[in-house]
Design an enzyme around this catalytic site. Structure first.
Site, mmCIF file in Angstrom:
data_model
loop_
_atom_site.group_PDB
_atom_site.id
_atom_site.type_symbol
_atom_site.label_atom_id
_atom_site.label_comp_id
_atom_site.label_asym_id
_atom_site.label_seq_id
_atom_site.Cartn_x
_atom_site.Cartn_y
_atom_site.Cartn_z
ATOM 1 C CB SER C 161 -0.439 -0.306 1.017
ATOM 2 O OG SER C 161 -1.928 -0.877 0.994
ATOM 3 C CD GLU C 244 -1.477 -4.769 9.988
ATOM 4 O OE1 GLU C 244 -0.002 -5.069 9.705
ATOM 5 O OE2 GLU C 244 -2.570 -4.130 8.813
HETATM 6 C C1 LIG Z 1 -6.168 -3.352 -0.861
HETATM 7 C C2 LIG Z 1 -4.574 -4.622 0.474
HETATM 8 C C3 LIG Z 1 -3.839 -3.510 0.921
HETATM 9 C C4 LIG Z 1 -2.775 -4.303 1.163
HETATM 10 N N1 LIG Z 1 -1.654 -3.891 1.741
HETATM 11 C C5 LIG Z 1 -0.323 -4.629 2.101
HETATM 12 C C6 LIG Z 1 1.147 -3.982 2.622
HETATM 13 O O1 LIG Z 1 0.633 -2.648 2.681
HETATM 14 N N2 LIG Z 1 1.974 -4.583 2.298
HETATM 15 C C7 LIG Z 1 1.664 -5.883 2.587
HETATM 16 O O2 LIG Z 1 2.789 -6.342 2.971
HETATM 17 N N3 LIG Z 1 1.006 -6.519 2.470
HETATM 18 C C8 LIG Z 1 -0.708 -5.765 2.017
HETATM 19 N N4 LIG Z 1 -1.250 -7.025 1.713
HETATM 20 C C9 LIG Z 1 -1.807 -8.379 1.663
HETATM 21 C C10 LIG Z 1 -2.120 -8.851 2.498
HETATM 22 O O3 LIG Z 1 -1.915 -8.895 3.892
HETATM 23 C C11 LIG Z 1 -2.759 -10.170 1.574
HETATM 24 O O4 LIG Z 1 -3.540 -9.756 0.895
HETATM 25 C C12 LIG Z 1 -3.006 -11.546 3.107
HETATM 26 O O5 LIG Z 1 -2.208 -11.640 3.766
HETATM 27 C C13 LIG Z 1 -3.907 -12.469 2.172
HETATM 28 O O6 LIG Z 1 -2.732 -12.862 1.657
HETATM 29 P P1 LIG Z 1 -3.088 -13.405 -0.202
HETATM 30 O O7 LIG Z 1 -4.143 -12.668 -0.491
HETATM 31 O O8 LIG Z 1 -1.793 -13.921 -1.292
HETATM 32 O O9 LIG Z 1 -4.619 -14.393 0.425
HETATM 33 P P2 LIG Z 1 -4.563 -15.743 0.271
HETATM 34 O O10 LIG Z 1 -2.954 -16.257 0.893
HETATM 35 O O11 LIG Z 1 -3.805 -16.418 -1.401
HETATM 36 O O12 LIG Z 1 -5.841 -16.560 0.331
HETATM 37 C C14 LIG Z 1 -6.615 -16.503 0.240
HETATM 38 C C15 LIG Z 1 -7.891 -16.868 0.243
HETATM 39 O O13 LIG Z 1 -7.874 -18.355 1.099
HETATM 40 C C16 LIG Z 1 -7.801 -18.540 3.719
HETATM 41 N N5 LIG Z 1 -6.962 -19.028 3.369
HETATM 42 C C17 LIG Z 1 -5.300 -18.746 3.283
HETATM 43 N N6 LIG Z 1 -5.065 -19.295 4.311
HETATM 44 C C18 LIG Z 1 -5.811 -20.215 5.173
HETATM 45 C C19 LIG Z 1 -6.255 -21.005 6.329
HETATM 46 N N7 LIG Z 1 -5.193 -21.375 6.560
HETATM 47 N N8 LIG Z 1 -7.186 -21.121 6.206
HETATM 48 C C20 LIG Z 1 -8.402 -20.800 6.461
HETATM 49 N N9 LIG Z 1 -8.447 -19.922 5.101
HETATM 50 C C21 LIG Z 1 -7.078 -19.545 4.680
HETATM 51 C C22 LIG Z 1 -7.940 -16.399 3.045
HETATM 52 O O14 LIG Z 1 -8.402 -16.224 3.946
HETATM 53 C C23 LIG Z 1 -7.982 -16.065 1.753
HETATM 54 O O15 LIG Z 1 -9.846 -16.252 1.195
HETATM 55 C C24 LIG Z 1 -2.426 -5.554 0.987
HETATM 56 C C25 LIG Z 1 -3.600 -6.475 0.758
HETATM 57 C C26 LIG Z 1 -4.680 -5.279 0.678
HETATM 58 C C27 LIG Z 1 -5.919 -6.120 -0.714
#
Ligand SMILES: Cc1cc2nc3c(=O)[nH]c(=O)nc-3n(C[C@H](O)[C@H](O)[C@H](O)COP(=O)(O)OP(=O)(O)OC[C@H]3O[C@@H](n4cnc5c(N)ncnc54)[C@H](O)[C@@H]3O)c2cc1C
Ligand SMILES: Cc1cc2nc3c(=O)[nH]c(=O)nc-3n(C[C@H](O)[C@H](O)[C@H](O)COP(=O)(O)OP(=O)(O)OC[C@H]3O[C@@H](n4cnc5c(N)ncnc54)[C@H](O)[C@@H]3O)c2cc1C
Lengths: 398, 380, 398
Positions: C161, C244
């Site tokens: 972000s 956070e």
């Molecule tokens: C608008 C926005 C801003 C962000 N800003 C930052 C930032 O500034 N810096 C940064 O580092 N990150 C940032 N993020 C990243 C954010 O932390 C990740 O999107 C988040 O950790 C989820 O990872 P992923 O998107 O890879 O989803 P995934 O991990 O691939 O998850 C996909 C789905 O599977 C589910 N899932 C995964 N593992 C499990 C489990 N063990 N049990 C049950 N369900 C599970 C999740 O809940 C989700 O519904 C941002 C994300 C967004 C959308």
């Protein structure tokens, strides 16, 4: 594709309606209409009436003595029966063990049991679950040991619905403790009068008695009562469960339930006006009715696929999930409609057929017990969590 | 702003917790429920002795000077044990009506002995058509000499069979559902012309239908102002709602604890069922729901003495909405996660579930209070 | 126990309010009120104003240059800022890396970094997530290879972000590829102007540019910019995540959101009256309002427990869950209130300060984009599913 019924189908509906009106005992109909509990005899009188017409086993094919209804006829039959306040058909003989027998059992067993199931003369119950084996049915331990031309059965079954009314029980038993869990299981038919069987009531949350524990203490069962092959019981059990899940959606009953709910909402007052005029409540009923409609059309789609020759697949699990949730929602809204007058608990009226006057209107005292009791629908027949597990694995490939 | 309990409040909490632990083991409760009265006079005597009956009344009224928070502390623990003694009808409702609207003579004749444990009360407001509208009252009181004559019907009156005095809400003027024209009468539980039909309730309490056939009472039976009982009853019921919310919080904590324990120990497929993520997440949702219920119940207890009537009403309704929602969620989830055991009478879960269900129906359910809150919030 | 404020706290609230009114630019405030997007300077100018007053690092203890406020003051500060339409404080420097630096950093690091964070002269971003490491953060692959007194960092961060506004990034990188997953990670501070850093926008569902991919190609980072020991980065990361989650409940902002929603409902016509008069909509709004009150009380209870000496425990995960759901629900109801006029897409108005006139009412253009955008709240900061896993394990012991 056509949603409308043909003239033949309309004539069939009239025929069913006429038969139900002429043959459903009035006292039974009134009990169903007002949501009261039925006795064994109430069920038997109605089922035997259907049996006489050949309609009790309305899901069976012709060659096993069923009427060979088309999907449309089944749908009409179920709906007309529900509309006319006929009791739901007790499934254990007709929908569960019957099809297992005609599909897998010996001719001897077919001759012995199918006629009395068709005629509604025998009461069956289902002996699957055990204290340690609910969702994980394959872990069951009730042991059947071969001794000459008998099995000797020891162990206990639980949650047997209406086992205290049953003449026969169909049971999953372990015949080979050394085999893999699913492989050492056999499917046995046991006469409830056999020495060594004890039935112990379980009192439910609403105070009623509908389930039991059944204990088997050296119960001798002739080997001829084995369905199919020894060790193949799991296959038959799965076949049966898939059938069970289909009927469990109970769409016609839920349609009747929604209508009954509307009647209550018309009778109950809210600020001097019928409750049904309360927007919030009315919208809840509308939402529920739409859920029922969605379920009905899904079921029709499944039935139509089956008519084209497909077996009821794991999608049937989806019907069970939504069907059971809808049944619960009906009771939840009924309770809400009744309000504080749901509080009085009148066991005499509920269970013992006493003739005391209800507190408040007739439907009021049934509302809470029914709501409590209906929590069972998302638990039995394979809990909804288990159904979702099945869909996720079998349909979605997860 | 300060959200911590005082030492006295902590001691009260520990005391009532101990009582519930020692006197309300589930099997004991079952026996108490089946006893003739449905509650134990010995327990009631102990409540009096420990000062619980007078805890939330002013020192002028013979109480210990506590308030809604003390009531909530007691009720929460009562909820944990599904305590059957009629604290809500006698102390919170009956006592509350007297404290807020009773004359000095009425307080002396009724409130003082109640605090000593010598009198039981009930509030009769509901009628067949009333639903949750406190003003929907048609039982009539007509002038009869210096006093009044009461005729009509009242329903689901908790603790009526044990009550020495029943507070009856009657119409003295105005039309059906007018808030003005209601009068509250203190009627002797054994008054001539008063008949009862007693029954147990779904959650093992006791209630009655009352028929009043020309029940005569003196002018001194009127509690508060003639034709002006509505605000008194509404205010007291709102306080009872706050107490009920605290009870529900106790029920939720108990049912969640029982469920958590169950899913840690019940094994299927070779593992405790608590290893399945669907159940874990549902359990977390239960936990969150109980947290929110606790937050709202606390907020309501802290606001129910606010000077502004709208603030008080919003607090009571707001908390009741949350309790209805959370109670249903925790109750239904607990049953589901117990599998077949959840729908039996044997385990305590089904009893907590029933109590939580009935709490939602008392004094207005979730929907009713959401509408009430919504109207108040939109008007502001 | 009491909810009422004492005189000192009331005076404090007045002081904060007066400060905001005197120092928040009207143009920035107008963007908050109409739901349009801020630019970098909207945030930074406001944050510098707070910094100059000594209030930007309002959660920091006195010894690190914070105001050392009690729980009630923090609560009031956040609420007054939100009520007065201040933009939310960008958390990356002040709420995330700042506390990590003053807790785990060396004196030299504290001297170098804390001052510019406190006065908001430097903007930060968070480099945790990677394409293959989202929920499973410990799976991250960005490599930091030691080369004398530098690390050479290579890899890709994503979802970063406001990386396009940032002067610095704090970053998790793998310093020991052979250690167990969580153990080989270090916490590095990277100057965004370092050669080899490339920022590429990711456009979100509503058309906004908030997040980025950040490519690191042999970026040289002084070893002096590592916080804590080599390999101890996971400890810093977890410490930061717990902080956070607390802030992420966004109660104060949601309170403003609910008030704004009520205004929208009063302005939107419906069947000759307004949406506020529609019982169904009003009930939904009341329910939301109550959810938010419950969340606020829960947060106050947690803060009060912390003030008594407790650390923020894993329960705060539930605040994040409910807080994010409430933010989403506000956006959902706003879109519902706007109805068909949510359809026109006017990006110029939303992002580019164009003076285009809105097709519908002023509040209409942001309604749908905000609804789409807000879906992020249940994903970032650890998805709600992951939060439930945490509570289930850490609080419930499952
Ligand atoms: C608008 C926005 C801003 C962000 N800003 C930052 C930032 O500034 N810096 C940064 O580092 N990150 C940032 N993020 C990243 C954010 O932390 C990740 O999107 C988040 O950790 C989820 O990872 P992923 O998107 O890879 O989803 P995934 O991990 O691939 O998850 C996909 C789905 O599977 C589910 N899932 C995964 N593992 C499990 C489990 N063990 N049990 C049950 N369900 C599970 C999740 O809940 C989700 O519904 C941002 C994300 C967004 C959308
Ligand atoms: C009223 C009633 C009538 C019944 N009638 C009969 C009958 O006539 N004959 C008969 O044989 N049986 C009958 N049953 C038993 C019924 O089939 C079982 O109750 C059911 O299979 C669940 O088993 P259980 O009760 O042991 O719950 P458990 O298996 O212990 O389940 C407890 C909870 O854990 C969940 N769970 C378990 N495994 C998993 C998993 N892998 N993933 C996610 N969640 C899981 C369940 O969904 C449930 O919420 C009846 C039950 C009831 C309540």
């Amino acid at each position: 594709m056509d949603l409308a019924f043909t003239p033949e189908e309309r004539a069939f509906a009239d025929e069913v309606r006429a038969y139900v009106r002429a043959n459903l005992p009035a006292d039974v109909r009134d009990k169903v209409a007002s949501g009261k509990h039925l006795t064994r005899d109430d069920h038997m009188r109605w089922q035997q009436a259907l049996g006489r017409k050949g309609w009790l086993v309305y899901t069976w094919p012709k060659k096993h003595g069923g009427p060979g209804f088309t999907p449309a006829q089944r749908y009409i039959f179920e709906n007309v029966c529900a509309e006319e306040n006929a009791p739901g058909i007790v499934p254990f003989g007709t929908k569960m063990v019957g099809p297992v027998i005609y599909t897998f059992a010996s001719d001897e067993l077919k001759q012995k049991h199918l006629p009395s199931i068709r005629e509604g003369k025998m009461w069956w119950c289902q002996g699957y679950s055990e204290p340690g084996s609910g969702s994980d049915l394959a872990s069951l331990r009730t042991r059947a040991e071969r001794q000459g031309d008998h099995y000797v059965v020891n162990g206990s079954k639980t949650w047997n619905t209406l086992g205290h009314w049953a003449d026969w029980i169909f049971c999953l038993v372990r015949t080979d403790p050394k085999a893999k869990p699913q492989e050492g299981i056999s499917f046995l038919l046991i006469d409830m009068k056999t020495p060594g069987i004890t039935v112990k009531p379980i009192v439910m949350v609403d105070g009623g008695h509908e389930v039991n524990e059944i204990f088997f203490d050296n119960v001798k069962v002739p080997v001829t009562n084995l369905v199919g092959k020894e060790g193949e019981g799991w296959t038959y059990a799965k076949f049966l469960l898939a059938n069970e899940r289909l009927g469990i959606a109970a769409v016609p009953q839920s349609k009747r339930g929604v209508e009954a709910l509307k009647d209550i909402a018309r009778a109950e007052l809210d600020g001097g006006k019928p409750l049904i005029e309360n927007t919030g409540f009315r919208e809840k009923i509308a939402d529920l009715e739409l859920q029922v409609t969605a379920l009905e059309y899904t079921e029709l789609r499944v039935l139509s696929a089956m008519a084209q020759g497909d077996a009821p697949g794991a999608e049937a699990s989806g019907l069970k999930i939504r069907g059971s949730e809808i049944q619960q929602r009906i009771t939840e809204l009924t309770l809400e409609a009744v309000g504080e007058y749901a509080a009085p608990y009148l066991p005499g009226l509920l269970w013992q057929g006493s003739n005391e006057a209800p507190v408040g209107p007739e439907y009021a005292h049934l509302a809470a017990p029914r709501y409590f009791n209906t929590r069972k629908t998302t638990i039995y027949g394979g809990s909804n969590e288990i159904q979702k597990g099945i869909i996720s694995k079998m349909v979605l490939g997860l | 702003m300060d959200l911590s309990y005082s030492d006295e409040q902590k001691a009260l909490q520990e005391g009532v917790e101990r009582f519930v632990r020692e006197k309300y083991v589930f099997d004991t409760r079952r026996k108490i429920a089946a006893s003739e009265r449905g509650w134990l006079p010995d327990n009631w005597a102990q409540f009096a002795e420990l000062g619980w009956l007078g805890m939330s009344f002013s020192e002028d009224d013979g109480g210990l000077g506590g308030g809604a928070l003390e009531t909530s502390i007691l009720m929460e623990q009562f909820g944990k044990g599904l305590v059957l003694e009629p604290f809500l009808p006698t102390v919170v409702l009956g006592g509350g009506l007297l404290a807020a609207g009773g004359s000095a003579a009425q307080k002396q004749a009724l409130l003082a002995p109640m605090i000593e444990g010598k009198k039981q009360f009930a509030l009769a407001w509901l009628e067949r058509q009333s639903r949750y509208n406190l003003a929907d009252v048609s039982l009539k009181a007509t002038k009869e000499g210096a006093g009044w004559s009461l005729s009509g019907h009242k329903g689901v009156v908790y603790n009526a069979a044990s009550a020495d005095t029943i507070f009856v809400l009657a119409r003295t003027s105005g039309g059906a559902r007018d808030e003005k024209g209601l009068t509250l009468f203190a009627v002797d539980g054994k008054a001539k012309g008063l008949s009862r039909r007693d029954y147990p309730t779904q959650d093992s309490l006791r209630a009655s239908e009352l028929t009043l056939d020309k029940v005569s009472v003196g002018a001194d039976a009127v509690v508060g102002a003639v034709d002006g009982a509505f605000p008194l009853v509404e205010g007291t019921v709102d306080r009872a709602i706050v107490a009920l919310c605290a009870e529900a919080v106790g029920c939720m904590d108990a049912i969640n604890a029982a469920t958590l324990e169950y899913i840690k120990t019940r094994k299927q497929f070779g593992v405790p069922i608590g290893k399945f993520q669907v159940l874990q997440h549902r359990m977390v949702d239960c936990f969150t729901n109980a947290q929110e219920a606790r937050s709202m119940a606390l907020m309501a207890a802290l606001k129910i003495d606010d000077a502004d009537a709208t603030v008080r009403a919003k607090a009571a309704s707001g908390a009741k909405v949350q309790i209805g929602k959370s109670g249903k969620f925790c109750g239904q989830s607990a049953v589901q996660m117990h599998g077949g055991m959840g729908v039996t009478d044997e385990l305590s879960v089904s009893h907590y579930f029933k109590r939580l269900t009935m709490i939602d129906l008392m004094f207005g359910n979730q929907q009713h209070h959401l509408t009430r809150y919504s109207n108040l919030a939109m008007a502001a | 126990m009491k909810l009422a404020l004492d005189a000192g706290h009331r005076a404090f609230a007045d002081e904060v309010r007066a400060f905001v009114r005197a120092n928040l630019s009207p143009a920035t405030r107008a963007k908050t009120v109409s739901g349009r997007h801020y630019d970098r300077e909207d945030h930074m100018a406001w944050q510098r104003a707070l910094g100059a007053r000594g209030w930007f690092a309002y959660t920091w203890p006195k010894k690190h240059g914070g105001p050392g406020w009690d729980v009630t003051q923090r609560f009031l500060f956040e609420n007054v800022l939100a009520e007065e339409g201040a933009p939310r404080i960008l958390p990356f420097g002040v709420k995330m890396v700042g506390p990590v630096i003053y807790t785990f950093g060396t004196d030299a690091q504290k001297d170098q970094f804390l001052g510019p964070i406190r006065d908001s002269s430097v903007a930060w971003c968070q480099g945790y997530s990677e394409p293959g490491a989202g929920s499973d953060l410990a799976n991250l692959r960005t490599k930091a290879v030691r080369d004398g007194d530098h690390y050479v960092v290579s890899g890709q961060k994503t979802w970063t972000s406001f990386a396009h506004w940032a002067d610095w990034m704090f970053c998790l990188a793998r310093t020991d590829p052979d250690a167990k997953v969580q153990q080989g990670i270090s916490f590095l501070l990277i100057d965004m102007k370092s050669p080899g850093v490339t920022v590429r926008p990711i456009i979100m569902t509503d058309g906004a540019h908030h997040v980025n991919d950040v490519f690191l190609d042999n970026v040289r980072v002084p070893v002096a910019n590592r916080i804590g020991e080599e390999g101890a980065g996971w400890t810093c990361a977890k410490f930061l995540l717990a902080n956070e989650r607390l802030g992420i409940a966004e109660v104060a902002a949601s309170k403003r959101g609910v008030r704004a929603l009520r205004e929208i409902a009063r302005a939107e016509p419906n069947a000759g009256r307004t949406m506020a008069d529609d019982p169904g909509f009003a009930a939904g709004l009341a329910d939301l309002d109550l959810q938010l009150q419950a969340l606020e009380m829960s947060e106050l209870r947690a803060l009060s427990a912390m003030a008594q000496g407790g650390a923020p425990g894993p329960e705060v995960s539930t605040l994040k869950i409910r807080g994010s759901e409430i933010q989403q629900r506000i956006a959902e109801l706003a879109m519902e209130a706007v109805g068909e006029y949510a359809q026109p897409f006017q990006p110029g108005l939303l992002f580019h300060e164009s003076n285009d006139t809105p097709v519908g009412r002023d509040h209409a253009p942001p309604a749908a984009p905000r609804y789409f955008n807000m879906r992020k709240t249940s994903i970032y900061g650890g998805t709600n599913e992951i939060q439930k896993n945490i509570v289930s394990k850490m609080v419930l012991g499952l």
